[in-house]
Design a protein around this motif. Structure first.
Motif, PDB file in Angstrom:
ATOM      1  N   ASP A  63      40.556  43.482  29.412  1.00  0.00           N
ATOM      2  CA  ASP A  63      41.728  43.056  29.263  1.00  0.00           C
ATOM      3  C   ASP A  63      42.767  43.690  30.290  1.00  0.00           C
ATOM      4  N   ALA A  64      42.284  44.883  30.524  1.00  0.00           N
ATOM      5  CA  ALA A  64      43.467  45.691  31.537  1.00  0.00           C
ATOM      6  C   ALA A  64      43.196  45.242  33.315  1.00  0.00           C
ATOM      7  N   THR A  65      42.217  44.347  33.356  1.00  0.00           N
ATOM      8  CA  THR A  65      41.913  43.703  34.562  1.00  0.00           C
ATOM      9  C   THR A  65      41.784  45.071  35.583  1.00  0.00           C
ATOM     10  N   LEU A  66      41.028  46.042  35.199  1.00  0.00           N
ATOM     11  CA  LEU A  66      40.851  46.978  36.302  1.00  0.00           C
ATOM     12  C   LEU A  66      39.758  46.875  37.146  1.00  0.00           C
ATOM     13  N   VAL A  67      38.868  46.190  36.964  1.00  0.00           N
ATOM     14  CA  VAL A  67      37.806  45.934  37.702  1.00  0.00           C
ATOM     15  C   VAL A  67      37.338  44.390  37.749  1.00  0.00           C
ATOM     16  N   GLU A  68      36.848  44.031  38.987  1.00  0.00           N
ATOM     17  CA  GLU A  68      36.707  42.427  39.137  1.00  0.00           C
ATOM     18  C   GLU A  68      35.210  42.007  38.907  1.00  0.00           C
ATOM     19  N   ASN A  69      34.445  43.125  39.392  1.00  0.00           N
ATOM     20  CA  ASN A  69      32.909  42.919  39.531  1.00  0.00           C
ATOM     21  C   ASN A  69      32.125  43.902  38.880  1.00  0.00           C
ATOM     22  N   GLU A  70      30.615  43.870  38.924  1.00  0.00           N
ATOM     23  CA  GLU A  70      29.910  45.040  38.559  1.00  0.00           C
ATOM     24  C   GLU A  70      29.990  46.217  39.435  1.00  0.00           C
ATOM     25  N   GLU A  71      30.164  45.811  40.643  1.00  0.00           N
ATOM     26  CA  GLU A  71      30.195  46.869  41.724  1.00  0.00           C
ATOM     27  C   GLU A  71      31.411  47.908  41.651  1.00  0.00           C
ATOM     28  N   GLU A  72      32.379  47.077  41.210  1.00  0.00           N
ATOM     29  CA  GLU A  72      33.760  47.867  40.982  1.00  0.00           C
ATOM     30  C   GLU A  72      33.658  48.726  39.711  1.00  0.00           C
ATOM     31  N   GLU A  73      32.939  47.940  38.802  1.00  0.00           N
ATOM     32  CA  GLU A  73      32.953  48.718  37.501  1.00  0.00           C
ATOM     33  C   GLU A  73      31.932  50.047  37.608  1.00  0.00           C
ATOM     34  N   GLN A  74      30.900  50.110  38.526  1.00  0.00           N
ATOM     35  CA  GLN A  74      30.164  51.157  38.722  1.00  0.00           C
ATOM     36  C   GLN A  74      30.930  52.169  39.439  1.00  0.00           C
TER      37      GLN A  74
END
Length: 186
Positions: free
Chosen positions: A33-44
């Motif tokens: 919802d906050a669009t803080l990350v765009e893919n799994e790599e950014e999430e990690q």
């Protein structure tokens, strides 16, 4: 964690603490919802960076299964599992106050200012007049708590009021047949 004092977490720290307590779906929803990350790599990367911040604040304990200190873990569980919640919004300051009923004598208070979430406990037996007066920065001296009649509504009516159109609420506020306490609440 004692029921005194305040715990402050950034939105990112809160998002990172949720999955450590088993609430991955909630964390993912907030993250998306906050669009803080765009893919799994950014999430990690996000998770590693924020866990480092939690460690610096002293909120991580590598000897525990959740990796969080017991107080923060308990707070997260109370936050997510509370069934009765009230949300107040101060539009002038753009702050949000969430009251999470823990049990009859304690309420978990979550104050959101921008990206910062602060948590504290409030003695429910003392009422909420002063707490809400401070939040909305109103003059709480205008009316004393004993001047305000108590009102109780069931969850069905509360949900209906929450989803009612503004015109319907305005009409009820102006209707002299509606009790004054209910009109003040609306």
């Amino acid at each position: 964690m004692s029921t005194n004092g305040t715990v402050a977490l950034s939105m990112n720290e809160l998002i990172s603490a949720l999955p450590l307590c088993g609430y991955s779906e909630i964390a993912s929803q907030i993250l998306n919802d906050a669009t803080l990350v765009e893919n799994e790599e950014e999430e990690q990367r996000f998770i590693r960076e924020v866990e480092q911040l939690l460690h610096q604040k002293g909120y991580l304990d590598v000897t525990r299964e959740s990796l969080l200190v017991p107080g923060l873990e308990n707070l997260i569980h109370l936050l997510v599992q509370s069934r009765e919640k009230v949300r107040c919004v101060n539009m002038k300051k753009r702050h949000v106050l969430l009251l999470h009923r823990v049990h009859d004598s304690k309420t978990l208070v979550q104050h959101v200012k921008g990206n910062e979430h602060s948590f504290s406990f409030h003695d429910s037996q003392k009422g909420f007049f002063n707490l809400l007066g401070r939040f909305f920065a109103s003059n709480t001296r205008r009316k004393k708590p004993e001047d305000i009649l108590p009102m109780e509504i069931n969850s069905k009516l509360f949900d209906e009021l929450h989803t009612s159109q503004p015109e319907v609420l305005l009409e009820a506020i102006q209707d002299e047949k509606v009790p004054s306490t209910m009109r003040l609440f609306l």
